[in-house]
Design a protein around this motif. Structure first.
Motif, mmCIF file in Angstrom:
data_model
loop_
_atom_site.group_PDB
_atom_site.id
_atom_site.type_symbol
_atom_site.label_atom_id
_atom_site.label_comp_id
_atom_site.label_asym_id
_atom_site.label_seq_id
_atom_site.Cartn_x
_atom_site.Cartn_y
_atom_site.Cartn_z
ATOM 1 N N ILE A 196 0.819 -1.215 0.000
ATOM 2 C CA ILE A 196 0.000 0.000 0.000
ATOM 3 C C ILE A 196 0.852 1.265 0.000
ATOM 4 C CG2 ILE A 196 -0.278 -0.126 2.530
ATOM 5 C CD1 ILE A 196 -3.166 1.086 1.866
ATOM 6 N N ALA A 243 1.271 2.412 -3.426
ATOM 7 C CA ALA A 243 0.081 2.588 -4.252
ATOM 8 C C ALA A 243 0.004 3.992 -4.858
ATOM 9 C CB ALA A 243 -1.169 2.289 -3.418
ATOM 10 N N ARG A 244 0.366 5.013 -4.054
ATOM 11 C CA ARG A 244 0.237 6.392 -4.539
ATOM 12 C C ARG A 244 1.192 6.645 -5.705
ATOM 13 N NH1 ARG A 244 -2.240 10.909 -3.310
ATOM 14 N NH2 ARG A 244 -3.348 9.849 -1.647
ATOM 15 N N LEU A 288 2.370 -8.621 -3.053
ATOM 16 C CA LEU A 288 1.566 -7.439 -3.326
ATOM 17 C C LEU A 288 0.301 -7.501 -2.480
ATOM 18 C CD1 LEU A 288 -0.165 -7.676 -6.832
ATOM 19 C CD2 LEU A 288 0.508 -9.621 -5.483
ATOM 20 N N ASP A 289 -0.458 -6.416 -2.486
ATOM 21 C CA ASP A 289 -1.679 -6.431 -1.691
ATOM 22 C C ASP A 289 -2.853 -5.873 -2.494
ATOM 23 O OD1 ASP A 289 -1.340 -3.730 -1.713
ATOM 24 O OD2 ASP A 289 -0.720 -3.563 0.387
ATOM 25 N N ALA A 290 -3.995 -5.819 -1.832
ATOM 26 C CA ALA A 290 -5.209 -5.420 -2.528
ATOM 27 C C ALA A 290 -5.139 -3.973 -3.003
ATOM 28 C CB ALA A 290 -6.420 -5.623 -1.617
ATOM 29 N N ALA A 291 -4.409 -3.105 -2.263
ATOM 30 C CA ALA A 291 -4.333 -1.702 -2.642
ATOM 31 C C ALA A 291 -3.660 -1.561 -4.012
ATOM 32 C CB ALA A 291 -3.571 -0.924 -1.580
ATOM 33 N N LEU A 344 -3.487 -3.919 -6.329
ATOM 34 C CA LEU A 344 -4.354 -4.494 -7.351
ATOM 35 C C LEU A 344 -5.514 -3.556 -7.673
ATOM 36 C CD1 LEU A 344 -4.198 -8.182 -6.228
ATOM 37 C CD2 LEU A 344 -3.573 -7.305 -8.481
ATOM 38 N N GLN A 345 -5.936 -2.796 -6.677
ATOM 39 C CA GLN A 345 -7.016 -1.837 -6.912
ATOM 40 C C GLN A 345 -6.563 -0.754 -7.894
ATOM 41 O OE1 GLN A 345 -9.911 -0.189 -3.764
ATOM 42 N NE2 GLN A 345 -8.321 1.377 -3.903
ATOM 43 N N VAL A 346 -5.308 -0.298 -7.730
ATOM 44 C CA VAL A 346 -4.780 0.699 -8.663
ATOM 45 C C VAL A 346 -4.695 0.090 -10.068
ATOM 46 C CG1 VAL A 346 -2.769 2.102 -9.256
ATOM 47 C CG2 VAL A 346 -3.498 1.938 -6.876
ATOM 48 N N ALA A 365 -6.442 -2.304 -11.258
ATOM 49 C CA ALA A 365 -7.795 -2.494 -11.797
ATOM 50 C C ALA A 365 -8.331 -1.165 -12.331
ATOM 51 C CB ALA A 365 -8.717 -3.044 -10.716
#
Lengths: 675, 105
Positions: B27, B30-31, B57-60, B62-64, B66
């Protein structure tokens, strides 16, 4: 020399469970006899009591031989009570019969525990056992039973539906949904659907906030506590719904999988002795024919030609008979499935305060074992629905001028190559107005649509449809009819519904006699013909080359109405020369299995036909994507395609060569056209 | 100077922009990932994401990714994957993001 007793365990478990099923049926007969006479006690037929006693006795004997102490202990108490009943020391009142039925459940649970090594609900079992032990002293005025509800043993498969919507700040708490979903994934079969509708446009995304949500379907022997534990760190930082779906085993599966899982559960098939005798007879005849033929061959002259032909004709007849008797071994009477409904109807009518009688007709009709095994759940669901929604309460029935007792009739008969099963009740019938209103409310149809009564009745087969005003734990959770239909379809059958308001409803199930015959679509690829099972086909479309894309490291994809699916060129897969080099000349058959789709590129569609499945296993090694073969009318052999296998192939992307290790990713990229 | 902790390395080749993901992403990255990928949305025509090195890696993250895939798709930008590592593939599968990311594994 010590004998390894484990080799006999399986037989013991199967025989015991069968014995318990018989015991249950007989107890239900006793109970029915009492109910019919409106009496509290039954003058029991000694033969029935003996049958019940013998079942308990052999379970006790077997379990003590194999050292299943829990089973022995319980069976011993049960046996002594049954013995007292045989001697007339204990009167079989309806209370006693109910307790004995519960004891059957306990023994079943104990045997399943012994088989799977998983603990059952010991408290409930102990409580029943105590009640059994106290039974004699309480006679004759026994107080009402306390009925503990047996929890499913831990080994029971559950189907969970989880809706997990993290709050925006979830990442700030140091929690990672990926970890949570990974843990869920480890528990069992997991189907995940992500919801990205809250993810804002690119420029508005704050990467430290969590916008994603998930819908998870989880199937496996998973207790609720395990799931709760996984979410325990985030319960305050998300909205979470965990629901158990009933009828877990109804998830549509392919026939092959069904067969595989059945075989895993019950490796043996119990066959009646006359069937085996018939088989031995046929083999005997075959041996005689073979001796005769070798005699002719050893001193052959042209004078013997007519005898040789006669011998060959006999050989053909023997072979056909042998084939028939072998097939008949897999056939079981439908009563196997029907009898399973008796107990359900008994328990449910008591809980609902309804009077219901099940009537079986044609239960000796035989059908393939695999079909029977997969039929039990749908039948159970239909009968349960009839009982819950169809049959009215006694007072309501009387007011409508009907007899107090409702009837659910299960009728089976053979018609052509099909077995037809009717599940008919004489209840209130489907209310077309209510179904239509519900469908409009759920957004399934528009309120202005003009539907015929038949079309309205069909609506109940749509996914997520349920009209129950109060959701009971018995039926009506909005899952069911669609799954029933899917399940029957996966067996190559169909379900129809007919209803008359106030008169009742009838579901008609049509099933193939055997899974050895298949409805297929023949397709042309080069000079070869292949058969696709009709149940797997969604549609066929003319291919638009601009819709084909090829992401690097993955196989080709086809975009159809905003949905992307892998594209498999059957000619490349099976190394057949395609009829035309022009891609746009071919057709794309969209197939679906296990919830996944793929497009199969073929040269042409030929014909829809029924084919006889010929197994390849003994002759050839397993070829991925092909399940069996058949012989077409003109004598040529056509392969039957294994759609689930093809889809797996397409989704793992092993069909096409992956880029060479030395290639740079960009140079090995085949012009992607994702637009 | 490129930060040694940069979550991505972006390289321009003749016919595509190559985005190589770092081995360890979380995370905290992520930025930066969001910023770097954002610049490609307007500049690039086709993007190949190399996920071969990803080990964690983490969900944050993968969210980016996506969000990027969705925006890329909306803008007609071709996005494809180059040998995603097993860890990446498994994470994408577990979060049900295969079709959004255009990654069938």
């Amino acid at each position: 020399m010590a004998i390894d007793m484990r080799q006999f365990h399986q037989t013991f478990f199967e025989e015991s469970l069968e014995g318990l099923a018989n015991m249950e049926t007989e107890l239900l007969h006793l109970e029915k006899a009492a109910a019919n006479k409106g009496q509290e006690t039954v003058a029991a037929d000694p033969e029935i009591l003996n049958t019940i006693f013998r079942a308990a006795h052999s379970i006790k004997g077997g379990s003590s031989t194999f050292g299943f102490e829990d089973v022995v202990g319980f069976a011993h108490v049960l046996e002594s009570r049954l013995d007292a009943m045989r001697d007339g020391r204990l009167t079989p009142t309806r209370n006693v019969i109910s307790l004995l039925l519960l004891s059957v459940d306990c023994l079943r649970s104990l045997i399943i525990s012994a088989r799977t090594g998983k603990e059952g609900d010991n408290n409930a079992i102990d409580s029943i056992r105590k009640q059994l032990e106290n039974l004699e002293s309480e006679q004759p005025s026994s107080p009402p039973l306390t009925v503990p509800v047996l929890k499913p043993p831990q080994g029971t498969i559950s189907h969970w539906q989880i809706t997990f919507r993290p709050h925006l700040h979830l990442f700030h708490t140091g929690n990672d949904p990926l970890r949570i979903l990974r843990e869920l994934d480890d528990l069992g079969e997991c189907r995940v659907q992500v919801d990205i509708s809250s993810l804002p446009g690119w420029d508005q995304i704050k990467p430290e906030e969590c916008y994603l949500g998930w819908k998870i379907e989880l199937i496996g022997p998973i207790p609720r506590e395990t799931i709760n534990e996984i979410f325990s760190w985030v319960v305050d930082d998300c909205s979470l719904e965990i629901d158990r779906k009933p009828m877990q085993s109804l998830a549509p599966r392919s026939i092959a999988e069904a067969v595989a899982s059945m075989d895993a559960q019950a490796g043996t098939l119990r066959v009646s002795v006359p069937k085996v005798d018939a088989l031995i007879n046929t083999v005997g005849e075959l041996v005689i024919t073979q001796t005769m033929l070798s005699l002719i061959a050893s001193n052959f002259s042209f004078d013997n030609l007519s005898r040789l032909f006669a011998g060959i004709t006999q050989l053909e007849r023997n072979t056909r008979e042998l084939q028939e008797s072998v097939m008949s071994i897999r056939m079981l009477p439908l009563s196997f499935a029907f009898n399973r409904l008796l107990r359900m109807a008994h328990d449910m009518s008591q809980r609902l305060g309804k009077k219901v009688e099940l009537i079986f007709q044609g239960e000796q009709t035989e059908i393939d074992k695999t079909v029977i095994d997969r039929l039990i759940d749908p039948l159970m669901h239909l009968a349960r629905n009839s009982l819950d929604h169809g049959i009215e309460l006694p007072a309501e029935r009387l007011a409508a001028g009907k007899p107090e007792t409702g009837y659910i009739t299960l009728k089976a008969y053979q018609k052509g190559g099909n077995v037809v099963i009717e599940v008919r009740d004489d209840g209130r019938g489907l209310s077309h107005e209510r179904i239509f209103a519900k469908a409009v409310e759920r957004g399934m149809v528009s309120s202005s649509s003009n539907l015929s009564p038949e079309e309205i009745a069909e609506l109940i087969f749509l996914p997520g449809f349920s009209t129950t005003e109060s959701v009971s734990d018995l039926s009506g959770r909005g899952v069911g009819m669609d799954v029933v239909r899917n399940n029957i379809r996966s067996l190559g059958g169909s379900v129809e519904i007919a209803t008359q308001p106030g008169r009742g409803t009838c579901f008609t199930l049509r099933l193939p006699l055997t899974l050895a015959i298949l409805d297929g679509l023949s397709v042309q690829v080069g000079d070869q013909t292949y058969i696709l099972p009709l149940v797997n086909i969604v549609e066929s479309v003319r291919i638009l080359p601009q819709q084909v894309s090829r992401p690097v490291g993955s196989s080709e994809m086809y975009g159809l109405r905003k949905e992307f699916m892998p594209l498999l060129r059957l000619n490349e897969l099976f190394h057949v020369e395609s009829r035309s080099t022009d891609f746009s000349q071919g057709l794309l058959v969209i197939v679906e299995a296990e919830g996944k789709k793929a497009g199969l590129y073929v040269d042409d569609l030929l014909d829809q036909q029924q084919v006889v499945i010929k197994n390849l296993a003994t002759h050839y090694r397993k070829v991925e994507g092909i399940s069996a073969a058949t012989i077409l009318g003109d004598g040529t052999v056509a392969m039957i395609l294994d759609v689930p296998g093809l889809i797996r192939l397409a989704h793992t992307g092993t069909v096409h060569a992956t880029p060479h290790a030395g290639d740079s990713p960009a140079s090995s990229m085949a012009t992607p056209t994702l637009n | 100077m490129v930060n040694s902790m940069d979550p991505v390395h972006i390289e321009q080749t003749a016919n595509a922009t190559l985005v190589a993901l770092e081995a360890t992403l979380g995370i905290q990255d992520a930025r930066v990932l969001h910023e770097r990928l954002g610049s490609l949305l307007t500049a690039a025509k086709s993007v190949v994401v190399d996920g071969s090195r990803v080990e964690r890696l983490d969900a944050a993250i993968l969210q980016v990714l996506a969000g990027f895939a969705r925006s890329a798709h909306e803008r007609g930008l071709a996005l494809s994957w180059h040998s995603p590592s097993p860890v990446l593939q498994q994470a994408v599968h577990v979060l049900g993001l295969e079709s959004i990311l255009g990654m069938t594994s």
